[in-house]
Design a protein around this motif. Structure first.
Motif, PDB file in Angstrom:
ATOM      1  N   TRP A 155       2.310   2.399  -3.175  1.00 42.88           N
ATOM      2  CA  TRP A 155       0.678   2.358  -4.160  1.00 42.88           C
ATOM      3  C   TRP A 155       0.848   3.542  -3.757  1.00 42.88           C
ATOM      4  O   TRP A 155       0.517   4.558  -5.213  1.00 42.88           O
ATOM      5  N   ASN A 156       0.978   4.058  -2.894  1.00 40.56           N
ATOM      6  CA  ASN A 156       0.197   5.488  -2.274  1.00 40.56           C
ATOM      7  C   ASN A 156       1.240   6.405  -2.847  1.00 40.56           C
ATOM      8  O   ASN A 156       1.325   7.409  -2.911  1.00 40.56           O
ATOM      9  N   ALA A 157       2.447   5.746  -2.827  1.00 40.26           N
ATOM     10  CA  ALA A 157       3.477   6.981  -3.439  1.00 40.26           C
ATOM     11  C   ALA A 157       3.764   6.796  -5.144  1.00 40.26           C
ATOM     12  O   ALA A 157       3.795   7.598  -5.276  1.00 40.26           O
TER      13      ALA A 157
ATOM     14  N   ARG B 277      -8.665   0.065  -1.882  1.00 37.40           N
ATOM     15  CA  ARG B 277      -8.106   0.667  -1.456  1.00 37.40           C
ATOM     16  C   ARG B 277      -8.185   2.090  -2.394  1.00 37.40           C
ATOM     17  O   ARG B 277      -7.297   2.940  -2.308  1.00 37.40           O
TER      18      ARG B 277
ATOM     19  N   THR C 275      -9.598   5.101  -3.022  1.00 30.79           N
ATOM     20  CA  THR C 275     -10.407   6.263  -1.778  1.00 30.79           C
ATOM     21  C   THR C 275     -11.164   7.577  -3.656  1.00 30.79           C
ATOM     22  O   THR C 275     -10.968   7.098  -4.478  1.00 30.79           O
TER      23      THR C 275
ATOM     24  N   HIS D 236       0.968   4.962  -7.267  1.00 29.23           N
ATOM     25  CA  HIS D 236       0.018   5.014  -7.591  1.00 29.23           C
ATOM     26  C   HIS D 236       0.422   4.163  -9.429  1.00 29.23           C
ATOM     27  O   HIS D 236      -0.859   3.915 -10.737  1.00 29.23           O
TER      28      HIS D 236
ATOM     29  N   GLN E 210     -11.285   9.766  -3.160  1.00 27.00           N
ATOM     30  CA  GLN E 210      -9.460  11.194  -3.494  1.00 27.00           C
ATOM     31  C   GLN E 210      -9.054  10.886  -4.484  1.00 27.00           C
ATOM     32  O   GLN E 210      -8.174  11.179  -5.286  1.00 27.00           O
ATOM     33  N   ASP E 211      -8.504   9.591  -4.471  1.00 22.54           N
ATOM     34  CA  ASP E 211      -8.111   9.236  -5.666  1.00 22.54           C
ATOM     35  C   ASP E 211      -8.911   9.537  -7.334  1.00 22.54           C
ATOM     36  O   ASP E 211      -8.666   9.495  -8.491  1.00 22.54           O
TER      37      ASP E 211
ATOM     38  N   GLU F 214       1.171  -1.096   0.213  1.00 23.23           N
ATOM     39  CA  GLU F 214       0.476  -0.072   0.346  1.00 23.23           C
ATOM     40  C   GLU F 214       0.945   0.731  -0.150  1.00 23.23           C
ATOM     41  O   GLU F 214       0.754   2.108   0.072  1.00 23.23           O
ATOM     42  N   ASP F 215       1.696   1.286   0.620  1.00 22.83           N
ATOM     43  CA  ASP F 215       2.614   2.179   0.503  1.00 22.83           C
ATOM     44  C   ASP F 215       3.449   2.191  -0.652  1.00 22.83           C
ATOM     45  O   ASP F 215       3.125   3.739  -1.383  1.00 22.83           O
TER      46      ASP F 215
ATOM     47  N   LEU G 111      -4.550  -4.970  -3.148  1.00 26.91           N
ATOM     48  CA  LEU G 111      -4.447  -3.070  -3.033  1.00 26.91           C
ATOM     49  C   LEU G 111      -6.849  -2.884  -3.112  1.00 26.91           C
ATOM     50  O   LEU G 111      -6.601  -2.387  -3.266  1.00 26.91           O
TER      51      LEU G 111
END
Length: 297
Positions: free
Chosen positions: A199-201, A227, A229, A203, A231-232, A196-197, A224
């Motif tokens: 992916w968040n860093a 996950r 959201t 995408h 906001q994404d 997840e980290d 994932l």
């Protein structure tokens, strides 16, 4: 040729009796079904015997991840050997067995990277964090480079020689209790946390897939699950609208170019110079663009 549906179903029941996880039983059932279908094709098994394999659906993806505070508490409370193991799981996303087997021979000091084989005989080369590099580079020069590093960092007791594939399940439970970590957190959740980290860093699903060493992006996507959201999705919708606008503009330009290609040759600059209607034309209402004029000849 002597296979019966009862044989197949008893095999599946044995997996459940062995307390295999539902995900494992689902994978085994798919493999068995493919194998039986192959036997059917070569006439080595009764037709439709593959239909006797029970359909075991995969469970819902697990969504538990470790918080930054939990990760810090675990690393602070762990012994040197266990701390190195947890760093491999949390910083590189290695599986339990892969992390436990990492040895000095896997480390390239020039690249500051680990090269190793993991589940499914998949080869990976991953850059290491500063904390992992520090532990490896401080190992004594005369060590056995093929021995698991976690064994080298352990305090050996007389008559207790650690094996080549150490396990940390008991130590993990004891460490969680000692550090006050929630019981449901698993070692594998550290791998999911890293996924997840990443992916968040980034995408970028391909980056997550490369980090975890998955052959299929479908497997990566399960890590994932749920996950994405609101906001994404908002910037994604804006990009979709921009793409469609650009596509509409390109289509309009292509249509205009097609119309321009059908205009008679009299529209050429040289033709305009000798056209008798030239004094009476303007750029917006050119006489030569009308269907019938006295100048058609």
């Amino acid at each position: 040729s002597q296979l019966t549906a009862d044989h197949v179903q008893r095999a599946a029941e044995a997996w459940k009796a062995a307390k295999f996880a539902q995900h494992t039983r689902s994978t085994y059932s798919k493999c068995l079904r493919r194998f039986l279908r192959w036997l059917e094709r070569i006439d080595a098994a009764p037709l439709t015997i593959s239909d006797a394999v029970p359909r075991i659906h995969q469970p819902q993806p697990r969504t538990t991840i470790a918080t930054d505070e939990e990760r810090r508490q675990l690393l602070d409370a762990a012994s040197p050997a266990f701390r190195f193991f947890l760093l491999l799981c949390a910083d590189l996303g290695l599986r339990h067995r892969t992390a436990a087997r990492i040895c000095a021979a896997n480390y390239n000091p020039n690249l500051r990277a680990l090269s190793f084989y993991t589940k499914g005989n998949v080869h990976q080369t991953l850059p290491v964090s500063a904390a992992i590099a520090e532990v490896i580079e401080k190992l004594p020069a005369g060590i056995d480079r093929q021995a698991p590093i976690v064994n080298l960092l352990r305090k050996h007791r007389p008559g207790n020689q650690p094996g080549p594939a150490p396990r940390f399940t008991k130590q993990w439970k004891a460490l969680k209790k000692r550090a006050g970590i929630r019981p449901e957190l698993r070692i594998h959740d550290l791998r999911r946390t890293l996924a997840e980290d990443v992916w968040n860093a980034t995408h970028d699903l391909r980056a997550v897939q490369a980090q975890l060493g998955h052959r299929s992006p479908t497997t990566t996507a399960r890590y994932l699950a749920d996950r994405i959201t609101l906001q994404d999705l908002k910037p994604i919708l804006r990009k979709v609208q921009q793409l469609r606008t650009l596509r509409d503009n390109e289509n309009a330009a292509a249509a205009a170019a097609a119309v321009a290609a059908t205009v008679p040759l009299i529209l050429d600059t040289d033709a305009c110079a000798i056209c008798p209607a030239q004094p009476f034309c303007d750029p917006n209402t050119r006489i030569c663009m009308r269907e019938k004029t006295q100048f058609d000849a």
